[in-house]
Design an enzyme around this catalytic site. Structure first.
Site, PDB file in Angstrom:
ATOM      1  CG  HIS A   1      -0.331  -1.600 -12.054  1.00  0.00           C
ATOM      2  ND1 HIS A   1      -0.169  -0.384 -11.123  1.00  0.00           N
ATOM      3  CD2 HIS A   1      -1.148  -2.305 -11.297  1.00  0.00           C
ATOM      4  CE1 HIS A   1      -0.624  -0.525  -9.873  1.00  0.00           C
ATOM      5  NE2 HIS A   1      -1.314  -1.763  -9.856  1.00  0.00           N
TER       6      HIS A   1
ATOM      7  CD  GLU B   1      -1.337  -5.209  -8.715  1.00  0.00           C
ATOM      8  OE1 GLU B   1      -0.570  -4.935  -7.579  1.00  0.00           O
ATOM      9  OE2 GLU B   1      -2.214  -4.363  -9.134  1.00  0.00           O
TER      10      GLU B   1
ATOM     11  NE  ARG C   1      -3.360   7.899  -6.322  1.00  0.00           N
ATOM     12  CZ  ARG C   1      -2.173   8.535  -6.462  1.00  0.00           C
ATOM     13  NH1 ARG C   1      -2.147   9.646  -6.805  1.00  0.00           N
ATOM     14  NH2 ARG C   1      -1.006   7.982  -5.550  1.00  0.00           N
TER      15      ARG C   1
END
Length: 276
Positions: A65, A82, A160
């Site tokens: 990310h 995260e 991805r």
């Protein structure tokens, strides 16, 4: 204080499950597998943080990310740091976090294209109770057989890099541009700072605390919301009843009443913990 019990959004994923976790209804027979449950505020685009449960039956893609800076270069409001608290795991469950050895951008691209990236990542065996913080840029993949709580910046931007042959789009240019190409190093954790109060994350994007049950006063600065995530137990805050598997958004100051067996996460933005 304002206390709002957040609505849930169930998200279908190819790697999700038909058998979820106690407190979460399973999908209807013949329905698509559920991979995530999001907790949404009345204005879901506004909060800076997002809380999710994840339920995996297969490995998630190898991904990363962007940071805030990299996201804003691309016209996005923020990046994505995260963290994950593992609630349940199969004996062979793993999470990949960072490469085993430093690599170049060209090596990352080549290994993503030929699939050898799987062998280049540091796959760690995980069990219930484990905790990981994954800052922006870290190459990672959540493995199969896991139930976990994810606390993150409110961004759904995922690059991805590899998807085990699934027919989904890859994002190699962006993913490689933001990737951290060295082995993962876990940030320091302050640990227990007062009886029943443990700091799991202290910045740079948010703070995550873990509390035991009982009564406590919650004080939040003006304009700063907090997210109460009950892992176990039940209670009341601001006139709102809650139980494990739910999420309550709080502002201001109020007394929290939690059952003695409660295990609670409390998240808010910022670089430093709030004075109790």
């Amino acid at each position: 204080m304002t206390a709002t019990l957040l609505a849930t959004k169930r998200v279908e994923k190819p790697w999700g499950r038909h058998k979820l976790y106690p407190g979460f209804p399973d999908p209807a027979p013949g329905g698509e597998p559920i991979g995530e449950v999001w907790f949404q505020s009345p204005h879901p685009d506004e909060p800076e943080m997002l809380i999710k449960y994840l339920f995996t039956s297969e490995k998630l893609s190898v991904q990363d990310h962007p940071s805030d800076e990299e996201a804003q270069k691309r016209g996005l409001p923020r990046g994505k740091d995260e963290c994950w608290l593992i609630l349940d795991a199969q004996p062979d469950s793993t999470i990949a976090i960072g490469p085993k050895q430093p690599m170049t951008a060209d090596e990352l691209r080549a290994s993503a294209l030929d699939g050898s990236i799987e062998d280049k990542l540091d796959w760690k065996k995980v069990k219930a109770g484990d905790f990981y913080y994954s800052h922006s840029g870290v190459i990672h993949a959540i493995g199969a057989g896991l139930t976990l709580i994810e606390v993150q910046q409110n961004s759904d931007t995922t690059y991805r890099l590899y998807d085990y042959g699934r027919p989904r789009e890859l994002h190699l240019d962006d993913g490689i541009a933001v990737a951290e190409l060295t082995p993962y190093v876990a940030p320091p954790r302050p640990g227990e700072v007062a009886p029943g109060r443990t700091i799991l994350v202290e910045g740079p994007k948010f703070v995550l605390e873990r509390w035991t049950g009982g009564e406590r006063t919650v004080r939040l600065p003006e304009g700063k919301p907090g997210w109460l995530v009950p892992v176990r137990g039940h209670g009341v805050v601001g006139g709102v009843a809650w139980r494990a598997g739910e999420c309550v958004m709080l502002t201001g100051e109020e007394i929290l009443y939690a059952s003695n067996d409660a295990d609670l996460l409390f998240a808010y933005t910022g670089t430093k913990r709030i004075d109790a």
